[in-house]
Design a protein around this motif. Sequence first.
Motif, PDB file in Angstrom:
ATOM      1  N   ALA A  78       0.930  -1.258  -0.166  1.00 21.00           N
ATOM      2  CA  ALA A  78       0.018  -0.020   0.292  1.00 21.00           C
ATOM      3  C   ALA A  78       0.927   1.275  -0.139  1.00 21.00           C
ATOM      4  CB  ALA A  78      -0.957   0.053   1.110  1.00 21.00           C
ATOM      5  N   VAL A  79       0.553   2.153  -0.794  1.00 17.11           N
ATOM      6  CA  VAL A  79       1.433   3.328  -0.855  1.00 17.11           C
ATOM      7  C   VAL A  79       0.188   4.548  -0.626  1.00 17.11           C
ATOM      8  CG1 VAL A  79       2.752   4.831  -2.570  1.00 17.11           C
ATOM      9  CG2 VAL A  79       2.787   2.551  -2.934  1.00 17.11           C
ATOM     10  N   VAL A  80       0.695   5.026   0.387  1.00 14.62           N
ATOM     11  CA  VAL A  80      -0.391   6.278   0.715  1.00 14.62           C
ATOM     12  C   VAL A  80       0.272   7.658   0.285  1.00 14.62           C
ATOM     13  CG1 VAL A  80      -1.601   7.307   2.710  1.00 14.62           C
ATOM     14  CG2 VAL A  80      -1.107   4.915   2.718  1.00 14.62           C
ATOM     15  N   GLY A  81      -0.497   8.440  -0.451  1.00 18.09           N
ATOM     16  CA  GLY A  81       0.007   9.747  -1.111  1.00 18.09           C
ATOM     17  C   GLY A  81      -0.884  10.643  -0.042  1.00 18.09           C
ATOM     18  N   ALA A  82      -0.070  11.553   0.451  1.00 20.61           N
ATOM     19  CA  ALA A  82      -0.757  12.363   1.368  1.00 20.61           C
ATOM     20  C   ALA A  82      -0.198  13.946   1.088  1.00 20.61           C
ATOM     21  CB  ALA A  82      -0.402  12.398   2.988  1.00 20.61           C
ATOM     22  N   VAL A 105      -2.684   2.319  -4.436  1.00 15.71           N
ATOM     23  CA  VAL A 105      -2.389   3.662  -4.169  1.00 15.71           C
ATOM     24  C   VAL A 105      -3.675   4.354  -3.570  1.00 15.71           C
ATOM     25  CG1 VAL A 105      -1.872   5.915  -4.914  1.00 15.71           C
ATOM     26  CG2 VAL A 105      -0.751   3.766  -5.864  1.00 15.71           C
ATOM     27  N   ASP A 106      -3.436   5.001  -2.124  1.00 16.79           N
ATOM     28  CA  ASP A 106      -4.622   5.735  -1.623  1.00 16.79           C
ATOM     29  C   ASP A 106      -4.094   7.069  -1.481  1.00 16.79           C
ATOM     30  OD1 ASP A 106      -6.203   3.304  -0.988  1.00 16.79           O
ATOM     31  OD2 ASP A 106      -4.851   2.902   0.718  1.00 16.79           O
ATOM     32  N   MET A 107      -5.086   8.071  -1.580  1.00 20.86           N
ATOM     33  CA  MET A 107      -4.727   9.426  -1.566  1.00 20.86           C
ATOM     34  C   MET A 107      -5.564  10.099  -0.290  1.00 20.86           C
ATOM     35  SD  MET A 107      -5.261   9.789  -5.618  1.00 20.86           S
ATOM     36  CE  MET A 107      -6.108   7.926  -5.273  1.00 20.86           C
ATOM     37  N   MET A 108      -5.066  10.964   0.298  1.00 20.08           N
ATOM     38  CA  MET A 108      -5.701  11.690   1.294  1.00 20.08           C
ATOM     39  C   MET A 108      -4.969  12.913   1.576  1.00 20.08           C
ATOM     40  SD  MET A 108      -4.315   9.554   4.745  1.00 20.08           S
ATOM     41  CE  MET A 108      -5.486  10.418   5.805  1.00 20.08           C
ATOM     42  N   VAL A 109      -6.069  13.964   2.007  1.00 17.12           N
ATOM     43  CA  VAL A 109      -5.706  15.272   2.497  1.00 17.12           C
ATOM     44  C   VAL A 109      -5.039  15.151   3.955  1.00 17.12           C
ATOM     45  CG1 VAL A 109      -6.306  17.688   3.063  1.00 17.12           C
ATOM     46  CG2 VAL A 109      -7.433  16.700   1.113  1.00 17.12           C
ATOM     47  N   ALA A 110      -3.667  15.648   4.209  1.00 15.39           N
ATOM     48  CA  ALA A 110      -3.043  15.524   5.390  1.00 15.39           C
ATOM     49  C   ALA A 110      -2.178  16.654   5.493  1.00 15.39           C
ATOM     50  CB  ALA A 110      -2.514  14.071   5.678  1.00 15.39           C
ATOM     51  N   ASP A 111      -1.959  17.103   6.941  1.00 18.71           N
ATOM     52  CA  ASP A 111      -0.880  17.757   7.222  1.00 18.71           C
ATOM     53  C   ASP A 111       0.301  17.067   7.696  1.00 18.71           C
ATOM     54  OD1 ASP A 111       0.566  19.692   8.547  1.00 18.71           O
ATOM     55  OD2 ASP A 111      -1.163  20.597   9.831  1.00 18.71           O
ATOM     56  N   GLU A 113       2.732  18.002   9.299  1.00 19.87           N
ATOM     57  CA  GLU A 113       3.256  18.404  10.780  1.00 19.87           C
ATOM     58  C   GLU A 113       2.097  17.498  11.693  1.00 19.87           C
ATOM     59  OE1 GLU A 113       3.758  22.433  10.670  1.00 19.87           O
ATOM     60  OE2 GLU A 113       4.613  22.471   8.892  1.00 19.87           O
ATOM     61  N   ASP A 114       1.277  16.851  11.370  1.00 23.81           N
ATOM     62  CA  ASP A 114       0.197  16.239  12.227  1.00 23.81           C
ATOM     63  C   ASP A 114      -0.256  15.560  11.454  1.00 23.81           C
ATOM     64  OD1 ASP A 114      -1.403  15.721  14.466  1.00 23.81           O
ATOM     65  OD2 ASP A 114      -2.778  17.124  14.045  1.00 23.81           O
ATOM     66  N   LEU A 115       0.594  14.176  11.365  1.00 24.46           N
ATOM     67  CA  LEU A 115       0.146  12.936  10.547  1.00 24.46           C
ATOM     68  C   LEU A 115      -1.075  12.012  11.230  1.00 24.46           C
ATOM     69  CD1 LEU A 115       3.555  11.855   9.149  1.00 24.46           C
ATOM     70  CD2 LEU A 115       1.571  13.268   7.850  1.00 24.46           C
ATOM     71  N   PRO A 116      -2.181  11.909  10.404  1.00 24.75           N
ATOM     72  CA  PRO A 116      -3.226  10.973  10.897  1.00 24.75           C
ATOM     73  C   PRO A 116      -3.039   9.300  10.857  1.00 24.75           C
ATOM     74  CG  PRO A 116      -3.790  11.532   8.810  1.00 24.75           C
ATOM     75  CD  PRO A 116      -2.314  11.943   9.166  1.00 24.75           C
ATOM     76  N   PHE A 117      -1.765   8.892  11.493  1.00 25.83           N
ATOM     77  CA  PHE A 117      -1.380   7.641  11.318  1.00 25.83           C
ATOM     78  C   PHE A 117      -0.733   7.235  12.764  1.00 25.83           C
ATOM     79  CE2 PHE A 117      -0.445   9.532   7.079  1.00 25.83           C
ATOM     80  CZ  PHE A 117      -1.459   8.715   6.392  1.00 25.83           C
ATOM     81  N   GLY A 118      -0.900   6.003  13.128  1.00 27.02           N
ATOM     82  CA  GLY A 118      -0.331   5.532  14.259  1.00 27.02           C
ATOM     83  C   GLY A 118       1.332   5.263  14.516  1.00 27.02           C
ATOM     84  N   GLU A 143       7.518  13.738  13.091  1.00 26.83           N
ATOM     85  CA  GLU A 143       6.221  13.240  12.626  1.00 26.83           C
ATOM     86  C   GLU A 143       6.629  12.041  11.519  1.00 26.83           C
ATOM     87  OE1 GLU A 143       2.259  13.652  13.385  1.00 26.83           O
ATOM     88  OE2 GLU A 143       3.815  13.351  14.995  1.00 26.83           O
ATOM     89  N   MET A 144       7.353  12.126  10.816  1.00 29.14           N
ATOM     90  CA  MET A 144       7.681  11.193   9.865  1.00 29.14           C
ATOM     91  C   MET A 144       8.748  10.068  10.568  1.00 29.14           C
ATOM     92  SD  MET A 144       9.302  13.697   6.742  1.00 29.14           S
ATOM     93  CE  MET A 144       8.583  15.186   6.391  1.00 29.14           C
ATOM     94  N   LEU A 145       9.437  10.541  11.661  1.00 30.25           N
ATOM     95  CA  LEU A 145      10.107   9.549  12.295  1.00 30.25           C
ATOM     96  C   LEU A 145       8.999   8.491  13.246  1.00 30.25           C
ATOM     97  CD1 LEU A 145      13.078   8.746  13.271  1.00 30.25           C
ATOM     98  CD2 LEU A 145      12.667   9.981  15.323  1.00 30.25           C
ATOM     99  N   ARG A 146       7.978   9.171  13.743  1.00 29.59           N
ATOM    100  CA  ARG A 146       7.060   8.665  14.594  1.00 29.59           C
ATOM    101  C   ARG A 146       6.299   7.581  13.746  1.00 29.59           C
ATOM    102  NH1 ARG A 146       1.788   8.758  15.204  1.00 29.59           N
ATOM    103  NH2 ARG A 146       1.286  10.684  13.899  1.00 29.59           N
ATOM    104  N   VAL A 147       5.898   7.932  12.716  1.00 33.30           N
ATOM    105  CA  VAL A 147       5.168   6.957  11.615  1.00 33.30           C
ATOM    106  C   VAL A 147       5.915   5.825  11.094  1.00 33.30           C
ATOM    107  CG1 VAL A 147       3.309   8.562  11.431  1.00 33.30           C
ATOM    108  CG2 VAL A 147       5.000   8.297   9.616  1.00 33.30           C
ATOM    109  N   LEU A 148       7.239   5.831  11.049  1.00 30.53           N
ATOM    110  CA  LEU A 148       8.371   4.676  10.525  1.00 30.53           C
ATOM    111  C   LEU A 148       8.227   3.717  11.623  1.00 30.53           C
ATOM    112  CD1 LEU A 148      11.212   6.888   9.070  1.00 30.53           C
ATOM    113  CD2 LEU A 148       9.578   5.178   7.775  1.00 30.53           C
ATOM    114  N   LYS A 149       8.394   2.627  11.101  1.00 23.66           N
ATOM    115  CA  LYS A 149       8.757   1.317  11.840  1.00 23.66           C
ATOM    116  C   LYS A 149      10.273   1.392  11.950  1.00 23.66           C
ATOM    117  CE  LYS A 149       5.146  -1.896   9.820  1.00 23.66           C
ATOM    118  NZ  LYS A 149       4.882  -2.964   9.150  1.00 23.66           N
TER     119      LYS A 149
END
Length: 239
Positions: A78-82, A105-111, A113-118, A143-149
Amino acid sequence: MSFKEKIHDMFNSIAGDYDTLNHLMSLGVDRTWRKRALKEIMPTVREGGKVLDLACGTGDFSIAIARKAKKKGYGGVAVVGADLSEGMLAVMEEKVKKEGLEEMVDMMVADGEDLPFGDGTFECVSIAFGIRNFENREQGLCEMLRVLKKGGKLVILELSLPSNPVVKLFYNLYFKNIMPLIGGKISGDKGAYRYLPASVEKFPGKTEFMGTLSGCGFSEVSHKAFTLGICRMYTGVKL
């Protein structure tokens, strides 16, 4: 109007002409830069894995990642484009359909600096030519670091000022004078194409930005210059 709102409105206004102008103004070299970045990204992609393409714009990078994963026979990737811009994502949606990649490929509006991912959602986060548009760059990187495994990789492509004085002279002539005229004439928004060289000029140099990546918690931070330093690729790993 906040900086973030201005960026949102600017990219919405040029979304329809963005691809044409991007390839025209880079003389198609931007495709080569993405191909080189793909070589860093693809080893992180796994069967059933997830990749976040942040500030994805009209989706060129997201589509390239998904196309490559499909070619390799990876199922369930899954590739998520935000992106902040609905206009950019609308163009991306049509391109994804044309490629037949709707299931990948999924697409979503997202900030950014406040990513809506766990926490620990993605094996890889990519961002091509978008990090300079962040209002709070450090917050976005955290935020990028946080959502990375753990073990996941960040891959950034960004435009930069070339260090060679002769190359820099021609670069400034083109990006500060010729490009705004062409971009303004085609898109009707000269301001957007004046913003581009100004934002590149304000972006930190390689040493400072690599320090920022390390300061935000990334390890194994590295850098490569492409096309005489006009584009740079930064990578970092979450340990």
